[in-house]
Design a protein around this motif. Structure first.
Motif, PDB file in Angstrom:
ATOM      1  N   PRO A 191       0.788  -1.240   0.000  1.00  0.00           N
ATOM      2  CA  PRO A 191       0.000   0.000   0.000  1.00  0.00           C
ATOM      3  C   PRO A 191       0.816   1.284   0.000  1.00  0.00           C
ATOM      4  CG  PRO A 191      -0.136  -1.080   2.122  1.00  0.00           C
ATOM      5  CD  PRO A 191       0.534  -2.044   1.203  1.00  0.00           C
ATOM      6  N   VAL A 192       2.071   1.269   0.432  1.00  0.00           N
ATOM      7  CA  VAL A 192       2.848   2.512   0.449  1.00  0.00           C
ATOM      8  C   VAL A 192       3.148   2.985  -0.971  1.00  0.00           C
ATOM      9  CG1 VAL A 192       5.067   3.535   1.135  1.00  0.00           C
ATOM     10  CG2 VAL A 192       3.771   2.174   2.754  1.00  0.00           C
ATOM     11  N   LEU A 197      -0.926   7.396   2.141  1.00  0.00           N
ATOM     12  CA  LEU A 197      -1.752   6.760   3.162  1.00  0.00           C
ATOM     13  C   LEU A 197      -3.100   7.462   3.320  1.00  0.00           C
ATOM     14  CD1 LEU A 197       0.809   5.784   5.939  1.00  0.00           C
ATOM     15  CD2 LEU A 197      -0.194   4.359   4.159  1.00  0.00           C
ATOM     16  N   ASP A 198      -3.139   8.768   3.071  1.00  0.00           N
ATOM     17  CA  ASP A 198      -4.417   9.465   3.143  1.00  0.00           C
ATOM     18  C   ASP A 198      -5.364   8.943   2.064  1.00  0.00           C
ATOM     19  OD1 ASP A 198      -3.629  10.989   5.265  1.00  0.00           O
ATOM     20  OD2 ASP A 198      -3.018  12.716   4.056  1.00  0.00           O
ATOM     21  N   LEU A 200      -5.190   5.952   0.706  1.00  0.00           N
ATOM     22  CA  LEU A 200      -5.544   4.603   1.126  1.00  0.00           C
ATOM     23  C   LEU A 200      -6.675   4.644   2.158  1.00  0.00           C
ATOM     24  CD1 LEU A 200      -5.066   1.545   1.283  1.00  0.00           C
ATOM     25  CD2 LEU A 200      -3.256   1.995   2.953  1.00  0.00           C
ATOM     26  N   ARG A 201      -6.593   5.556   3.088  1.00  0.00           N
ATOM     27  CA  ARG A 201      -7.634   5.689   4.112  1.00  0.00           C
ATOM     28  C   ARG A 201      -8.999   5.979   3.462  1.00  0.00           C
ATOM     29  NH1 ARG A 201      -7.473   6.572   9.522  1.00  0.00           N
ATOM     30  NH2 ARG A 201      -5.212   6.858   9.484  1.00  0.00           N
ATOM     31  N   SER A 217       1.572  -5.038   5.412  1.00  0.00           N
ATOM     32  CA  SER A 217       2.237  -4.033   6.240  1.00  0.00           C
ATOM     33  C   SER A 217       3.745  -4.231   6.323  1.00  0.00           C
ATOM     34  CB  SER A 217       1.649  -4.063   7.660  1.00  0.00           C
ATOM     35  OG  SER A 217       0.240  -3.913   7.617  1.00  0.00           O
ATOM     36  N   TYR A 222      10.245  -1.462   2.889  1.00  0.00           N
ATOM     37  CA  TYR A 222       9.516  -0.480   3.692  1.00  0.00           C
ATOM     38  C   TYR A 222      10.340  -0.083   4.917  1.00  0.00           C
ATOM     39  CZ  TYR A 222       4.955  -0.857   1.336  1.00  0.00           C
ATOM     40  OH  TYR A 222       3.922  -0.787   0.438  1.00  0.00           O
ATOM     41  N   ASP A 226       7.119   3.334   7.797  1.00  0.00           N
ATOM     42  CA  ASP A 226       6.060   2.810   6.932  1.00  0.00           C
ATOM     43  C   ASP A 226       5.320   1.670   7.618  1.00  0.00           C
ATOM     44  OD1 ASP A 226       6.697   4.532   4.816  1.00  0.00           O
ATOM     45  OD2 ASP A 226       8.078   3.090   3.905  1.00  0.00           O
ATOM     46  N   ALA A 229       3.089   2.805  10.519  1.00  0.00           N
ATOM     47  CA  ALA A 229       1.896   3.507  10.045  1.00  0.00           C
ATOM     48  C   ALA A 229       0.869   2.518   9.516  1.00  0.00           C
ATOM     49  CB  ALA A 229       2.278   4.510   8.957  1.00  0.00           C
ATOM     50  N   LEU A 230       1.333   1.499   8.795  1.00  0.00           N
ATOM     51  CA  LEU A 230       0.422   0.503   8.235  1.00  0.00           C
ATOM     52  C   LEU A 230      -0.151  -0.405   9.323  1.00  0.00           C
ATOM     53  CD1 LEU A 230       2.392  -0.338   4.990  1.00  0.00           C
ATOM     54  CD2 LEU A 230       0.167   0.787   5.126  1.00  0.00           C
ATOM     55  N   LEU A 233      -2.913   1.446  10.865  1.00  0.00           N
ATOM     56  CA  LEU A 233      -4.073   1.483   9.984  1.00  0.00           C
ATOM     57  C   LEU A 233      -4.787   0.126   9.978  1.00  0.00           C
ATOM     58  CD1 LEU A 233      -5.259   3.740   8.270  1.00  0.00           C
ATOM     59  CD2 LEU A 233      -3.943   2.865   6.323  1.00  0.00           C
TER      60      LEU A 233
END
Length: 293
Positions: A191-192, A197-198, A200-201, A217, A222, A226, A229-230, A233
């Protein structure tokens, strides 16, 4: 800390450089105890990989990686513990593979039109299984137009280059539903690499509603930032954090097979989720019409 889990790998059944058997040999050499094979849009390598895993006492997870598109972004969705021999599922992913083949042919045509002379027959020989861009890149290396696969992407077949061809535009939510139609566990891949990430959210509520169960994740190179943060989330959306190297073979991705730490807890949580689905009648899935460009 020695890693024993890799949940994101590829073989010659799609665009990896090693056969499923050789991949499992390499996994054993790397000290892996759990491996998932997640080839693009195909399950053709899973039976061979499972047999090779049994012979090496490696826990094997049948998987797949479905390629999708959102706007100008390419989004991938992984699937684990698939009941992959379901006829309806196989019919659908065959349509996706056929689209990849047509894409590869068009790339070769564009290269030829621009004086870069490689043959489609040779690309097919290099692929063995489903055709992917790395096979076109290998043909370019072999013909002497570039020195490496990475250079082929940069100069000829990457986004914005003379021989780039867009793919079948399946949406991420469609990919989640497709994997769920085989009682598989859909997981958002790397996902990075998304716009952020915004972004992705913004997507996660729809994807979770469609049936997403995990977020990759622990991935490749990464950073610790990273990963944290994942993980946060994943916890927020009650998703299973998974991970792997995205190994295709030497020189394609920077992370060697098994070189990204993935906790065994990820495997345990996937197994628990898969056990709850086993034997159930999955939701049906209808493939949408491809987007004409």
């Amino acid at each position: 800390m020695h890693n024993t889990v890799d949940l994101h790998t590829h073989s010659t059944a799609s665009d990896g450089l090693y056969s499923p058997t050789i991949l499992l040999e390499k996994a054993q050499e790397a000290g892996l105890r759990v491996l998932a094979l997640t080839d693009h849009d195909t399950t053709n390598g899973l039976d061979e990989a499972a047999e090779a895993a049994r012979a090496r006492d490696i826990e094997f997870i049948p998987g797949i990686e479905i390629n999708t598109t959102v706007g100008k972004s390419e989004i991938h969705v992984l699937g684990y513990y698939l009941e992959y021999k379901r006829p309806e599922f196989q019919a659908t992913i065959k349509i996706l593979r056929d689209a990849r083949e047509l894409r590869g042919k068009r790339m070769v045509e564009l290269l030829n039109e621009n004086g870069i002379n490689i043959s489609w027959d040779r690309v097919r020989e290099l692929a063995a299984g489903a055709v992917g861009r790395p096979h076109v890149a290998q043909a370019l290396v072999e013909a002497g137009y570039v020195q490496s696969v990475a250079e082929a992407f940069e100069q000829y077949i990457g986004s914005g280059c003379i021989a780039y061809v867009p793919r079948y535009k399946l949406s991420p939510a469609d990919a989640v539903r497709l994997i769920a139609s085989a009682n598989g566990l859909p997981v958002m891949a790397h996902p990075v690499s998304l716009p952020g990430l915004d972004e992705l959210r913004n997507w996660l509520p729809e994807l979770c509603h469609a049936g997403l169960v995990g977020l990759e994740s622990y991935y490749g190179d990464y950073s610790d930032e990273d990963v944290q943060a994942l993980l946060a989330l994943a916890k927020e959306y009650n998703l299973i954090p998974t991970g792997g190297t995205d190994f295709h073979g030497p020189g394609i991705h920077p992370t060697p097979l098994g070189a990204r730490y993935v906790p065994y807890e990820s495997v345990e949580r996937l197994k628990e989720a898969a056990a709850k689905r086993k034997g159930q009648n999955p939701p049906a899935f209808t493939l949408p019409e491809p987007v004409k460009e």
